[in-house]
Design an enzyme around this catalytic site. Structure first.
Site, PDB file in Angstrom:
ATOM      1  N   PRO A  16      -3.186  -0.992  -1.820  1.00  0.00           N
ATOM      2  CA  PRO A  16      -3.204  -1.130  -0.360  1.00  0.00           C
ATOM      3  C   PRO A  16      -1.843  -1.372   0.285  1.00  0.00           C
ATOM      4  O   PRO A  16      -1.591  -2.426   0.874  1.00  0.00           O
ATOM      5  CB  PRO A  16      -4.137  -2.327  -0.154  1.00  0.00           C
ATOM      6  CG  PRO A  16      -3.908  -3.173  -1.360  1.00  0.00           C
ATOM      7  CD  PRO A  16      -3.702  -2.201  -2.498  1.00  0.00           C
ATOM      8  N   CYS A  17      -0.949  -0.390   0.172  1.00  0.00           N
ATOM      9  CA  CYS A  17       0.362  -0.538   0.800  1.00  0.00           C
ATOM     10  C   CYS A  17       0.251  -0.595   2.328  1.00  0.00           C
ATOM     11  O   CYS A  17       1.168  -1.065   3.003  1.00  0.00           O
ATOM     12  CB  CYS A  17       1.289   0.588   0.363  1.00  0.00           C
ATOM     13  SG  CYS A  17       0.697   2.257   0.717  1.00  0.00           S
TER      14      CYS A  17
END
Length: 294
Positions: free
Chosen positions: A256-257
């Site tokens: 989940p950048c």
């Protein structure tokens, strides 16, 4: 069945394009707190149609979503407790809580140095296209797990495949959906309690793998900064290098950048588009809030 699946994916992509246009308008005008009628008019839909479409997509009203993607919301999430680390947040979430997170089911394995250096020679990769609330995605996997997942942007499927081939120039590719891919795409469903374990098999430097593994600890619906990620890794002076590694993330959504934003509270850039980043942040915050209230 296959024709129906293609039609569903096409409709999802069309709906996301409309939602993305609405989010772009909301981002530009959030300080004015635009009404439902104003946003609907901006994307050329009737208020009633827009309300239904948005609620079907996000699970909440456009007004509530506006609150989630405002800068005030982002700043509040970052400044609530400056002493809380990503590990603390993940621990407090707990597997048995109502905020059970798909990220905690993900295991990451790096490819061997030889595989990394030889461009995937002797590596067999299956790939497939699938629909999502955020448009079409390309997902690819080795026998060990997901190695690539990307949202299509303005490019077509052939162009998307070119990026995949460039990452593994010596690998053998097969157009085929498998269990790894199905488990990964399941993160877009509403009931995350039914998720199966997702495995990642990634090509990256030791530093990149460490950064990506740290991102997996950020709870769904929460945001953090580049500096905090660097501090969590024990390298507080490496925020710039962390940002570069985040930008090289090969697996959208699963790693989940999009949950990493600037310390000022602004969302910043995203490999798959800033509007999509805002959509992901708002969608996850909305889903988490709805679950916690149920």
């Amino acid at each position: 069945m296959e024709k129906m699946e293609v039609q569903t994916q096409t409709q999802q992509a069309l709906n996301y394009d409309r939602i993305a246009a609405a989010i772009a308008y909301i981002q530009e005008h959030f300080r004015e707190q635009p009404s439902l009628d104003e946003v609907a008019a901006a994307i050329h839909l009737s208020p009633a149609h827009f309300q239904r479409l948005f609620a079907d997509w996000a699970g909440i009203s456009p007004k509530k979503f506006l609150q989630y993607i405002s800068l005030h919301h982002a700043k509040k999430m970052l400044t609530t407790d400056k002493n809380t680390t990503l590990s603390d947040a993940a621990y407090e979430t707990g597997l048995s809580s109502t905020s059970r997170l798909h990220d905690l089911f993900i295991t990451l394995e790096g490819m061997t140095p030889a595989t990394y250096k030889n461009g995937g020679r002797d590596l067999s990769i299956n790939y497939h296209f699938a629909g999502s609330p955020f448009g079409e995605i390309l997902v690819a996997s080795t026998p060990k797990g997901i190695c690539y997942m990307a949202f299509l942007q303005a490019e077509n499927e052939d162009q998307a495949l070119t990026h995949l081939y460039a990452r593994f120039p010596e690998a053998t590719f097969t157009f085929k959906a498998d269990a790894h891919q199905q488990n990964a795409v399941a993160i877009f469903q509403n009931d995350w309690h039914q998720l199966k374990a997702v495995k990642l098999h990634l090509k990256g430097t030791p530093f990149q793998l460490k950064v990506w593994e740290t991102l997996l600890k950020i709870p769904m619906g929460q945001l953090t900064s580049y500096g905090t990620v660097a501090a969590e890794m024990g390298q507080p002076a490496a925020s710039r290098a962390v940002g570069t590694a985040i930008g090289e993330n090969p697996v959208a959504m699963l790693i989940p950048c999009h949950r990493v934003i600037q310390s000022t509270g602004t969302f910043g850039g995203y490999r798959w588009g800033s509007i999509r980043k805002a959509a992901l942040i708002g969608w996850e915050a909305a889903k988490t809030a709805v679950r916690d209230q149920s």
